[in-house]
Enzyme design. Structure first.
Site, PDB file in Angstrom:
ATOM      1  N   THR A   1       0.996  -1.112   0.001  1.00 56.54           N
ATOM      2  CA  THR A   1       0.107   0.051  -0.030  1.00 56.54           C
ATOM      3  C   THR A   1       0.850   1.283  -0.158  1.00 56.54           C
ATOM      4  OG1 THR A   1      -1.512  -1.297   1.110  1.00 56.54           O
ATOM      5  CG2 THR A   1      -2.010   1.201   1.245  1.00 56.54           C
TER       6      THR A   1
ATOM      7  N   GLY B   1       3.701  -1.388  -4.817  1.00 51.76           N
ATOM      8  CA  GLY B   1       4.618  -2.687  -4.608  1.00 51.76           C
ATOM      9  C   GLY B   1       4.924  -3.235  -6.092  1.00 51.76           C
TER      10      GLY B   1
ATOM     11  N   ASP C   1       8.732  -0.183 -13.205  1.00 47.84           N
ATOM     12  CA  ASP C   1       7.642  -1.100 -12.999  1.00 47.84           C
ATOM     13  C   ASP C   1       6.819  -0.889 -14.313  1.00 47.84           C
ATOM     14  OD1 ASP C   1       8.609  -1.708 -10.659  1.00 47.84           O
ATOM     15  OD2 ASP C   1       7.139  -0.593  -9.487  1.00 47.84           O
TER      16      ASP C   1
ATOM     17  N   ASP D   1       6.160  12.296 -11.965  1.00 47.52           N
ATOM     18  CA  ASP D   1       6.100  11.616 -10.705  1.00 47.52           C
ATOM     19  C   ASP D   1       6.868  10.150 -11.506  1.00 47.52           C
ATOM     20  OD1 ASP D   1       6.328   9.795  -8.643  1.00 47.52           O
ATOM     21  OD2 ASP D   1       4.254   9.999  -8.082  1.00 47.52           O
TER      22      ASP D   1
ATOM     23  N   ASN E   1      18.109  -0.762 -13.118  1.00 51.70           N
ATOM     24  CA  ASN E   1      18.228   0.693 -13.517  1.00 51.70           C
ATOM     25  C   ASN E   1      19.556   1.042 -12.971  1.00 51.70           C
ATOM     26  OD1 ASN E   1      18.422   1.077 -10.678  1.00 51.70           O
ATOM     27  ND2 ASN E   1      16.323   1.872 -10.469  1.00 51.70           N
TER      28      ASN E   1
HETATM   29  O1  RIB Z   1       8.755   0.807  -7.883  1.00 52.79           O
HETATM   30  C1  RIB Z   1       7.673   1.583  -7.277  1.00 52.79           C
HETATM   31  C2  RIB Z   1       7.020   0.882  -6.062  1.00 52.79           C
HETATM   32  O2  RIB Z   1       8.239   0.621  -5.178  1.00 52.79           O
HETATM   33  C3  RIB Z   1       6.277   1.473  -5.249  1.00 52.79           C
HETATM   34  O3  RIB Z   1       4.972   1.515  -5.523  1.00 52.79           O
HETATM   35  C4  RIB Z   1       6.415   1.166  -3.740  1.00 52.79           C
HETATM   36  O4  RIB Z   1       5.230   0.404  -3.513  1.00 52.79           O
HETATM   37  C5  RIB Z   1       7.691   0.591  -3.851  1.00 52.79           C
HETATM   38  O5  RIB Z   1       7.599  -0.683  -3.595  1.00 52.79           O
HETATM   39 NA    NA Z   2       3.458   8.286 -12.455  1.00 51.38          NA
END
Ligand code: RIB
Ligand code: NA
Length: 311
Positions: free
Chosen positions: A13, A40, A256, A250, A186
């Site tokens: 979260t 996550g 991800d 942001d 990265n």
């Molecule tokens: O890579 C971004 C994520 O890293 C975020 O959503 C946060 O939860 C951390 O785990």
């Molecule tokens: Na974003």
């Protein structure tokens, strides 16, 4: 195949504060926005892939609490298969405290909680999915042993693997390299893993070669606004894929979004050259940095030009 992509990984979260800058040690500063989101790395990657239009399943563990219940609903809302999303009353759902500054830079503290309780038993239950997917994706926000075991299970069944060593650990088990078809990290993860500076395309290429020699099929080192470098085993040429120019609001979760999109292309367009997959994944991730939040900013297939989905 039953699934296109299976992700064995984390759910967190995200508790996000926007502030003019990141606070220094011992300092309190005023922020101007707060929100709670689904994050996550594992779940983020899975949800980005699902939004591009493939069949995905998540193998993970959340707490038997409000955040865990909500997270399961979030997977359902995004069309992710939840049979292997387990709930435990022995730990809380993972949480991430995130601060994002006005330049779009971030600092994150994660408390993995229930994520660390995902283990061999849950993997065994999920074996039918792990062994019958086109692509398996793992990261390092769960127990590294669990990630490695999942990758080995996939490899034993000729399933393609993507490994994202994030967040990086200095003493990464060398077996991770040998079971990675694509090893994608990265710049800061590449630095930690190779012990060399990775700030330029050239340095990324050198670090990538070091990683490649450790046994992975291919290596991708992402460099934020500088794009990424792609190295393939047996091919000596450097491939630099530039990133689209974007004004970042942001960047949290952009990596991800990239991995989720990369998994999508590996599953759906397996014969596409890896650098072309990386180029398109960069474009998808480029969309995500224009808005605040992680999953809230990840594009759906309908938001993207048709040419991203052509051979
Ligand atoms: O890579 C971004 C994520 O890293 C975020 O959503 C946060 O939860 C951390 O785990
Ligand atoms: Na974003």
């Amino acid at each position: 195949k039953v699934f296109d992509i299976v992700v064995v990984g984390s759910c967190m979260t995200d508790l996000v504060s926007k502030a003019p800058r990141l606070p220094k040690a011992g300092e309190t500063i005023h922020g101007h926005k707060f929100f709670i989101g689904f994050g996550g790395k594992g779940a983020n990657q899975c949800i980005q892939a699902a939004r591009l239009g493939v069949k995905t399943a998540m193998v993970c563990k959340v707490g038997k609490d409000f955040f865990g219940d909500n997270y399961i609903q979030n997977f359902k809302d995004n069309g992710v298969h939840t049979e292997f999303v387990k709930q435990s009353s022995d730990a809380v759902t993972g949480a991430a405290s995130i601060t994002v500054d006005d330049a779009g830079e971030n600092a994150i503290v994660i408390v993995a909680g229930a994520n660390m309780l995902l283990g061999a038993e849950e993997l065994q239950e999920a074996l039918p999915a792990i062994s019958h997917t086109k692509v398996l994706v793992c990261q390092l926000e769960i127990s590294p042993q669990t990630s490695l075991q999942a990758m080995c299970m996939a490899r034993d069944n000729k399933v393609k693997t993507i490994f994202n060593p994030a967040p990086a650990i200095p003493d990464l088990d060398p077996d991770f390299y040998r079971v990675s078809d694509v090893f994608c990290c990265n710049e800061s993860e590449a630095e930690l893993l190779t012990g060399t500076s990775v700030a330029s395309v050239e340095e990324a290429h050198r670090a990538g070669q070091k990683l490649l020699k450790r046994g992975c099929g291919s290596v991708i080192v992402t460099l934020g606004p500088q794009g990424c470098v792609v190295l393939k085993g047996g091919e000596p040429t450097l491939k630099h894929v530039p990133a689209p120019e974007v004004t970042a609001v942001d960047t949290t979760g952009a990596g991800d979004s990239f991995i989720g999109a990369l998994a999508f292309y590996m599953a759906n367009h397996p014969h596409m050259p890896l650098e072309e997959m990386a180029r398109r994944a960069n474009l998808v991730a480029g969309v995500s940095v224009r808005e605040i939040g992680t999953q809230t900013s990840f594009p759906y297939r309908r938001d993207l030009p048709n040419e991203y989905f052509q051979e």
